[in-house]
Design a protein around this motif. Structure first.
Motif, PDB file in Angstrom:
ATOM      1  N   GLN A 179      -5.623  -5.809   6.655  1.00 59.01           N
ATOM      2  CA  GLN A 179      -4.973  -4.409   6.672  1.00 59.01           C
ATOM      3  C   GLN A 179      -5.441  -3.137   6.150  1.00 59.01           C
ATOM      4  N   ALA A 180      -4.803  -4.516   4.681  1.00 55.09           N
ATOM      5  CA  ALA A 180      -5.267  -3.145   3.627  1.00 55.09           C
ATOM      6  C   ALA A 180      -6.493  -2.468   3.639  1.00 55.09           C
ATOM      7  N   LYS A 181      -7.660  -3.199   3.719  1.00 53.47           N
ATOM      8  CA  LYS A 181      -9.092  -2.696   3.925  1.00 53.47           C
ATOM      9  C   LYS A 181      -9.682  -1.589   4.403  1.00 53.47           C
ATOM     10  N   LYS A 182      -8.708  -2.497   5.821  1.00 53.53           N
ATOM     11  CA  LYS A 182      -9.003  -1.725   6.850  1.00 53.53           C
ATOM     12  C   LYS A 182      -8.260   0.161   6.666  1.00 53.53           C
ATOM     13  N   TYR A 183      -6.789   0.443   5.985  1.00 50.59           N
ATOM     14  CA  TYR A 183      -6.603   1.338   5.834  1.00 50.59           C
ATOM     15  C   TYR A 183      -7.190   2.211   4.754  1.00 50.59           C
ATOM     16  N   TYR A 184      -7.737   1.691   3.856  1.00 55.16           N
ATOM     17  CA  TYR A 184      -8.749   2.481   3.050  1.00 55.16           C
ATOM     18  C   TYR A 184      -9.649   2.677   3.360  1.00 55.16           C
ATOM     19  N   GLU A 185     -10.373   1.991   4.508  1.00 51.44           N
ATOM     20  CA  GLU A 185     -11.412   2.388   4.546  1.00 51.44           C
ATOM     21  C   GLU A 185     -11.258   3.976   5.266  1.00 51.44           C
ATOM     22  N   SER A 186     -10.154   3.641   6.106  1.00 51.54           N
ATOM     23  CA  SER A 186     -10.248   4.878   7.308  1.00 51.54           C
ATOM     24  C   SER A 186     -10.078   6.398   6.473  1.00 51.54           C
ATOM     25  N   LYS A 187      -9.260   5.956   5.129  1.00 55.09           N
ATOM     26  CA  LYS A 187      -9.081   6.934   4.542  1.00 55.09           C
ATOM     27  C   LYS A 187      -9.951   7.256   4.121  1.00 55.09           C
ATOM     28  N   VAL A 188     -11.737   6.561   3.081  1.00 52.58           N
ATOM     29  CA  VAL A 188     -12.632   7.146   3.103  1.00 52.58           C
ATOM     30  C   VAL A 188     -13.426   7.991   4.549  1.00 52.58           C
ATOM     31  N   ASP A 189     -13.603   7.111   5.454  1.00 55.92           N
ATOM     32  CA  ASP A 189     -13.187   7.824   6.624  1.00 55.92           C
ATOM     33  C   ASP A 189     -13.755   9.445   6.438  1.00 55.92           C
ATOM     34  N   PHE A 190     -12.121   9.582   6.309  1.00 62.11           N
ATOM     35  CA  PHE A 190     -11.487  10.984   6.571  1.00 62.11           C
ATOM     36  C   PHE A 190     -11.295  11.734   5.867  1.00 62.11           C
ATOM     37  N   ILE A 191     -11.449  11.065   4.308  1.00 64.24           N
ATOM     38  CA  ILE A 191     -12.415  12.459   3.147  1.00 64.24           C
ATOM     39  C   ILE A 191     -13.539  12.963   4.098  1.00 64.24           C
ATOM     40  N   ARG A 192     -14.400  12.140   4.447  1.00 61.00           N
ATOM     41  CA  ARG A 192     -16.088  12.231   4.162  1.00 61.00           C
ATOM     42  C   ARG A 192     -15.507  12.959   5.540  1.00 61.00           C
ATOM     43  N   GLY A 193     -15.122  13.183   6.170  1.00 62.45           N
ATOM     44  CA  GLY A 193     -15.467  13.880   7.520  1.00 62.45           C
ATOM     45  C   GLY A 193     -14.709  15.692   7.227  1.00 62.45           C
ATOM     46  N   VAL A 217       1.054  -1.150   0.351  1.00 64.39           N
ATOM     47  CA  VAL A 217       0.038   0.155   0.098  1.00 64.39           C
ATOM     48  C   VAL A 217       1.096   1.122  -0.605  1.00 64.39           C
ATOM     49  N   ASP A 218       0.641   2.155  -0.819  1.00 69.01           N
ATOM     50  CA  ASP A 218       1.233   3.617  -0.951  1.00 69.01           C
ATOM     51  C   ASP A 218       0.446   4.298  -0.165  1.00 69.01           C
ATOM     52  N   VAL A 219       1.870   4.824   0.764  1.00 69.08           N
ATOM     53  CA  VAL A 219       1.255   5.717   2.331  1.00 69.08           C
ATOM     54  C   VAL A 219       1.206   7.155   1.988  1.00 69.08           C
ATOM     55  N   GLY A 220       2.571   7.450   0.846  1.00 65.22           N
ATOM     56  CA  GLY A 220       2.294   8.795   0.647  1.00 65.22           C
ATOM     57  C   GLY A 220       4.021   9.028   0.677  1.00 65.22           C
ATOM     58  N   THR A 221       4.793  10.401   0.774  1.00 59.09           N
ATOM     59  CA  THR A 221       5.969  10.869  -0.050  1.00 59.09           C
ATOM     60  C   THR A 221       6.639   9.233   0.279  1.00 59.09           C
ATOM     61  N   GLY A 222       5.873   8.420  -0.395  1.00 55.55           N
ATOM     62  CA  GLY A 222       7.635   7.478  -0.804  1.00 55.55           C
ATOM     63  C   GLY A 222       7.294   6.762  -0.989  1.00 55.55           C
TER      64      GLY A 222
END
Lengths: 161, 121
Positions: free
Chosen positions: A105-119, A91-96
């Protein structure tokens, strides 16, 4: 940024401004609104991308182990490959930086990202509607001023004739 | 009179230059903010890692495996660097702002002087 520009018209009563100044305020508000809506669409797009990632992670499952896939080397060049590890994704977590994660874990990571953006989207939506209200208010005042001007012009014409 | 006009022009040029500097610095400040939040997100992610998570770093087109501890300290130094940069840029911002403010008053003074002379001339 937004608060500074919104508080200013409140300190000086907007109704006291000249028409030309009101027009300036209006263009400024319109620009800000434009910028905010652009950010909104960009966030929406990012959210959709993360959602797509969740689905893609779902596709990498044990049922598909050993199946042949075509791996894109470029947009138009593919080589055949076989899915050997169905448990991990990178998974690309940013800044290279990239992190090897298990599927949950990956699914959870992306779900938290989606949630973060929703906020973020929610707060942005609020700011946008506030800006919209401000803009409408200014537009109303411009309208009222124009009408008052037209009326006084008409009145002075009448008194002259 | 001409001397005043020339002075006015020079001052307004200087003022414009300061405004340009200001917008450049503001841009730099915004960029730093974006970098800071991105790195903070990465740090948050690293803090949640378990030992079995392998970390890779993108070097050119390839991913190179990197020690978790090393990656973590890398991000930490980067965060520290960005924070100190933000402090530096904030200082610049303050400096330019005060200089622009000063230039503005000088500009207005010169303008006033010209206007006072105008009826006489």
């Amino acid at each position: 940024m937004a608060s500074a520009s919104t508080s200013q018209p409140q300190q000086i009563n907007v109704a006291d401004l000249e028409l030309s100044q009101l027009a300036e305020v209006r263009t400024q508000l319109e620009e800000e609104l434009n910028h905010l809506t652009n950010s909104f669409t960009q966030l929406k797009q990012a959210q959709a991308k993360f959602k797509a990632c969740i689905e893609n992670v779902g596709e990498v499952n044990p049922n598909n182990t050993g199946k042949t896939i075509l791996v894109p080397l470029t947009n138009s060049l593919y080589v055949p490959g076989r899915l050997s590890d169905s448990e991990h994704v990178v998974v690309d977590v940013g800044t290279g930086y990239f992190v090897k994660k298990t599927r949950p874990q990956a699914k959870k990571y992306y779900e938290s990202k989606v949630d973060f953006i929703r906020g973020n989207l929610e707060t942005l939506q609020e700011t946008i509607s506030k800006k919209q209200d401000n803009l409408n208010y200014v537009l109303n005042i411009i309208q009222a001023k124009l009408q008052a001007e037209a009326q006084s012009a008409a009145a002075s014409k009448k008194s002259k004739s | 009179m001409d001397a005043l006009q020339a002075k006015l022009q020079q001052k307004s040029q200087e003022y414009q230059k300061l405004q340009e500097d200001l917008s450049a610095v503001v841009e730099a400040r915004q960029k730093l903010d974006a970098q800071l939040s991105e790195n903070e997100l990465v740090k948050k992610e690293f803090d949640q890692l378990t030992l079995e998570n392998t970390v890779y770093k993108l070097v050119g087109p390839v991913l190179v495996q990197q020690d978790q501890a090393e990656a973590k300290s890398n991000v930490k130094t980067r965060l520290d660097f960005i924070r100190s940069e933000i402090k530096r840029v904030e200082g610049q911002l303050k400096d330019i702002n005060s200089r622009a403010e000063k230039k503005k008053t000088e500009l207005l003074e010169t303008q006033g002087a010209i206007q006072q002379q105008a009826p006489v001339a």
